[in-house]
Design an enzyme around this catalytic site. Structure first.
Site, PDB file in Angstrom:
ATOM      1  CB  ALA A   1      -0.965  -0.158   1.241  1.00 54.49           C
TER       2      ALA A   1
ATOM      3  N   GLY B   1       0.727   1.250  -4.881  1.00 55.89           N
ATOM      4  CA  GLY B   1      -0.351   1.567  -3.964  1.00 55.89           C
ATOM      5  C   GLY B   1      -0.656   3.366  -3.714  1.00 55.89           C
TER       6      GLY B   1
ATOM      7  NE  ARG C   1      14.659 -10.280 -12.899  1.00 56.33           N
ATOM      8  CZ  ARG C   1      14.916 -10.939 -13.812  1.00 56.33           C
ATOM      9  NH1 ARG C   1      15.964 -12.247 -13.288  1.00 56.33           N
ATOM     10  NH2 ARG C   1      13.893 -11.759 -14.291  1.00 56.33           N
TER      11      ARG C   1
ATOM     12  CD  GLN D   1       0.699 -10.878   0.708  1.00 56.59           C
ATOM     13  OE1 GLN D   1      -0.106 -10.645  -0.562  1.00 56.59           O
ATOM     14  NE2 GLN D   1       1.491  -9.998   0.303  1.00 56.59           N
TER      15      GLN D   1
ATOM     16  CB  VAL E   1      -0.724  -5.955  -9.301  1.00 58.07           C
ATOM     17  CG1 VAL E   1      -0.048  -5.008 -10.556  1.00 58.07           C
ATOM     18  CG2 VAL E   1      -2.110  -5.275 -10.172  1.00 58.07           C
TER      19      VAL E   1
ATOM     20  CG  ASP F   1       0.907  -7.036 -20.519  1.00 61.26           C
ATOM     21  OD1 ASP F   1       1.639  -6.158 -20.800  1.00 61.26           O
ATOM     22  OD2 ASP F   1       0.150  -6.789 -19.153  1.00 61.26           O
TER      23      ASP F   1
ATOM     24  CG  HIS G   1       2.415  -8.792 -16.965  1.00 64.42           C
ATOM     25  ND1 HIS G   1       1.888  -7.644 -17.444  1.00 64.42           N
ATOM     26  CD2 HIS G   1       2.818  -8.486 -15.873  1.00 64.42           C
ATOM     27  CE1 HIS G   1       2.927  -6.414 -17.270  1.00 64.42           C
ATOM     28  NE2 HIS G   1       3.657  -7.460 -16.411  1.00 64.42           N
TER      29      HIS G   1
HETATM   30  N1  NAD Z   1       0.843  -6.603 -13.888  1.00 69.00           N
HETATM   31  C1  NAD Z   1       1.402  -5.390 -14.337  1.00 69.00           C
HETATM   32  O1  NAD Z   1       0.942  -5.163 -15.218  1.00 69.00           O
HETATM   33  C2  NAD Z   1       2.310  -4.385 -13.527  1.00 69.00           C
HETATM   34  C3  NAD Z   1       2.488  -3.151 -13.645  1.00 69.00           C
HETATM   35  C4  NAD Z   1       3.285  -2.562 -13.052  1.00 69.00           C
HETATM   36  C5  NAD Z   1       3.727  -3.037 -11.817  1.00 69.00           C
HETATM   37  N2  NAD Z   1       4.456  -4.167 -11.666  1.00 69.00           N
HETATM   38  C6  NAD Z   1       4.600  -5.738 -10.399  1.00 69.00           C
HETATM   39  O2  NAD Z   1       4.066  -4.123  -9.271  1.00 69.00           O
HETATM   40  C7  NAD Z   1       4.644  -4.469  -8.184  1.00 69.00           C
HETATM   41  C8  NAD Z   1       4.337  -3.050  -7.552  1.00 69.00           C
HETATM   42  O3  NAD Z   1       5.224  -2.525  -8.034  1.00 69.00           O
HETATM   43  P1  NAD Z   1       5.920  -0.764  -7.295  1.00 69.00           P
HETATM   44  O4  NAD Z   1       6.178  -0.632  -7.951  1.00 69.00           O
HETATM   45  O5  NAD Z   1       4.240  -0.064  -6.800  1.00 69.00           O
HETATM   46  O6  NAD Z   1       6.407  -1.324  -6.353  1.00 69.00           O
HETATM   47  P2  NAD Z   1       6.981  -0.322  -4.942  1.00 69.00           P
HETATM   48  O7  NAD Z   1       8.946  -0.285  -4.532  1.00 69.00           O
HETATM   49  O8  NAD Z   1       6.950   0.803  -5.166  1.00 69.00           O
HETATM   50  O9  NAD Z   1       6.042  -0.866  -4.190  1.00 69.00           O
HETATM   51  C9  NAD Z   1       6.219  -1.946  -3.902  1.00 69.00           C
HETATM   52  C10 NAD Z   1       5.854  -1.892  -2.583  1.00 69.00           C
HETATM   53  O10 NAD Z   1       5.036  -3.890  -1.493  1.00 69.00           O
HETATM   54  C11 NAD Z   1       5.905  -3.542  -0.553  1.00 69.00           C
HETATM   55  N3  NAD Z   1       6.301  -4.797   0.294  1.00 69.00           N
HETATM   56  C12 NAD Z   1       7.240  -5.973  -0.071  1.00 69.00           C
HETATM   57  N4  NAD Z   1       6.983  -6.785  -0.109  1.00 69.00           N
HETATM   58  C13 NAD Z   1       5.532  -6.939   1.189  1.00 69.00           C
HETATM   59  C14 NAD Z   1       4.821  -7.899   1.301  1.00 69.00           C
HETATM   60  N5  NAD Z   1       5.098  -9.049   1.396  1.00 69.00           N
HETATM   61  N6  NAD Z   1       3.594  -7.389   2.169  1.00 69.00           N
HETATM   62  C15 NAD Z   1       3.621  -6.231   1.660  1.00 69.00           C
HETATM   63  N7  NAD Z   1       3.955  -5.150   0.713  1.00 69.00           N
HETATM   64  C16 NAD Z   1       5.153  -5.638   0.629  1.00 69.00           C
HETATM   65  C17 NAD Z   1       6.765  -2.269  -0.307  1.00 69.00           C
HETATM   66  O11 NAD Z   1       7.779  -2.161   0.833  1.00 69.00           O
HETATM   67  C18 NAD Z   1       6.558  -1.413  -1.474  1.00 69.00           C
HETATM   68  O12 NAD Z   1       5.973  -0.126  -0.344  1.00 69.00           O
HETATM   69  C19 NAD Z   1       6.261  -5.155  -8.588  1.00 69.00           C
HETATM   70  O13 NAD Z   1       6.107  -6.685  -8.729  1.00 69.00           O
HETATM   71  C20 NAD Z   1       6.341  -4.714 -10.732  1.00 69.00           C
HETATM   72  O14 NAD Z   1       7.001  -5.299 -10.729  1.00 69.00           O
HETATM   73  C21 NAD Z   1       3.351  -5.323 -12.513  1.00 69.00           C
HETATM   74  O1  LMR Z   2       7.742  -4.860 -17.105  1.00 71.77           O
HETATM   75  C1  LMR Z   2       8.362  -5.135 -15.716  1.00 71.77           C
HETATM   76  O2  LMR Z   2       8.802  -5.319 -15.147  1.00 71.77           O
HETATM   77  C2  LMR Z   2       7.020  -3.973 -15.052  1.00 71.77           C
HETATM   78  C3  LMR Z   2       5.776  -3.709 -14.863  1.00 71.77           C
HETATM   79  O3  LMR Z   2       5.146  -5.493 -14.982  1.00 71.77           O
HETATM   80  C4  LMR Z   2       4.666  -3.713 -16.219  1.00 71.77           C
HETATM   81  O4  LMR Z   2       4.756  -4.191 -17.273  1.00 71.77           O
HETATM   82  O5  LMR Z   2       4.928  -2.608 -16.098  1.00 71.77           O
END
Ligand code: NAD
Ligand code: LMR
Length: 334
Positions: free
Chosen positions: A13, A18, A93, A113, A130, A160, A188
């Site tokens: 969050a 978040g 990563r 979780q 996500v 996507d 993804h």
């Molecule tokens: N599926 C998609 O299309 C998509 C798109 C963009 C990003 N992502 C992914 O979403 C994720 C989050 O991205 P972001 O930019 O918000 O990252 P971020 O690093 O800004 O935030 C992640 C947050 O998760 C928290 N966190 C880590 N482990 C946790 C746990 N066990 N329980 C609760 N909180 C936890 C961290 O403290 C941090 O505040 C990444 O894995 C990113 O690759 C996916």
């Molecule tokens: O590609 C990434 O690692 C970040 C995210 O999943 C995205 O698609 O923007």
């Protein structure tokens, strides 16, 4: 959904996504303008203070639909009574980290979780993963929630899907709203398969309007598939607002239905459709009816599309086998 507040748990969050997500949920954009929400924010202990700051800002918005905010560092409490769960927090990563290390680190997050969801979620729970690698994280969470129907676990492909719409709109100078039946298949990841063979632009086949097969194969497909990396390169951080926007749209359509005459792309446990091994969390064209996704059936796949799906699914099989080997698909390891 009733007018009782819907419990929405958001993990990660205090992160970037978040921050872009919570205000839109609280404003009613995800579940509807008449649906009150109670936000349950989950963070790791180091993230709790920042989450408290976000909660203060949420309060200061005085959203009429926001019935409550709670912050937790324990998934068991955060998922108690959850109706909608957005699993965003994940381990990114790090330098020198191999794919297996990343899968293992995230297994340590999504297993517990999933177990917490199994123990405490509401009967109508819907979970959207996500955090990356989203499809396999969803598989892990679901494996630890044996009492929750597997189809309640989705991974997000909507970003996507939206990226594909935007590329086609720009190429053809067409409003996004005139483009339907685009599909993203598979994982993804950069091996996803964006597909325009069924797409329609203002009533005409997209392939005919575009009239440029080389653009589709050499430009459109890699641009969409590698857009995440391009954003990271440009922004120095992964997509956040567009990811949050996609999550809002995914859950909105899951709960409220997809528009007539169109579909979207959803990663959900395969039922064997289109030759995708049953149980893999893979992306399909899907419509939402009565609050549940249905895979669009009967589409003819040309050789290029078939090969693209097979490549992406092979990657999902590899990921599944890797986490299986690590013992992460066994509920006993929560
Ligand atoms: N599926 C998609 O299309 C998509 C798109 C963009 C990003 N992502 C992914 O979403 C994720 C989050 O991205 P972001 O930019 O918000 O990252 P971020 O690093 O800004 O935030 C992640 C947050 O998760 C928290 N966190 C880590 N482990 C946790 C746990 N066990 N329980 C609760 N909180 C936890 C961290 O403290 C941090 O505040 C990444 O894995 C990113 O690759 C996916
Ligand atoms: O590609 C990434 O690692 C970040 C995210 O999943 C995205 O698609 O923007």
């Amino acid at each position: 959904m009733s007018t009782l507040p819907v419990n929405v748990t958001v993990t990660g969050a205090a992160g970037q996504i978040g921050y872009a997500l919570l205000f839109r949920i609280a404003s009613g954009q995800m579940l509807g303008p008449d649906v009150p929400v109670r936000l349950k924010m989950l963070e790791i202990p180091q993230g709790v203070k920042a989450a408290e700051g976000t909660a203060m800002e949420l309060e200061d918005c005085a959203f009429p639909l926001l019935a409550g905010i709670d912050i937790y560092d324990d998934p068991k409490v955060a998922f108690d009574g959850v109706n909608v769960g957005l699993l965003v927090g994940a381990r990114p990563r790090g330098a020198g980290m191999e794919r297996g290390d990343l899968l293992a680190a995230n297994g340590g997050i999504f297993g517990p979780q999933g177990a917490a969801i199994n123990a405490g979620a509401a009967d109508d729970v819907r979970i959207l993963v996500v955090g990356n690698p989203a499809n396999t994280n969803a598989l892990i969470a679901s494996a630890h929630a044996p009492d929750v129907p597997a189809d309640r676990f989705n991974a997000m492909m909507r970003l996507d899907h939206n990226r594909a719409l935007a590329q086609v709109a720009a190429k053809t100078s067409t409003p996004v709203g005139d483009i339907t039946k685009v599909t993203i298949w598979g994982n993804h990841s950069a091996k996803q398969h964006p597909d325009l063979t069924q797409a329609v632009i203002a009533g005409r086949p997209a392939t005919e309007v575009i009239g440029d097969d080389a653009w589709i194969k050499d430009d459109f497909v890699p641009t969409v598939a590698k857009r995440g990396a391009a954003i990271i390169d440009a922004r120095g951080a992964s997509s956040a607002a567009s990811a949050a926007n996609a999550a809002i749209a995914h859950v909105h359509d899951w709960v409220n239905g997809t528009p007539e005459g169109d579909w979207t792309s959803v990663a959900m446990p395969s039922d064997g459709s289109y030759g995708v091994p049953a149980g893999l969390v893979s992306s399909f064209p899907a419509v939402s009816k009565g609050g549940a996704w249905e895979i669009v059936q009967g589409l003819e796949l040309d050789d290029y599309t078939r090969a693209g799906i097979d490549t992406s699914v092979a990657e999902l099989v590899e990921e599944r086998d890797a986490v299986q080997e690590l013992g992460l698909l066994s509920a006993a390891n929560a």
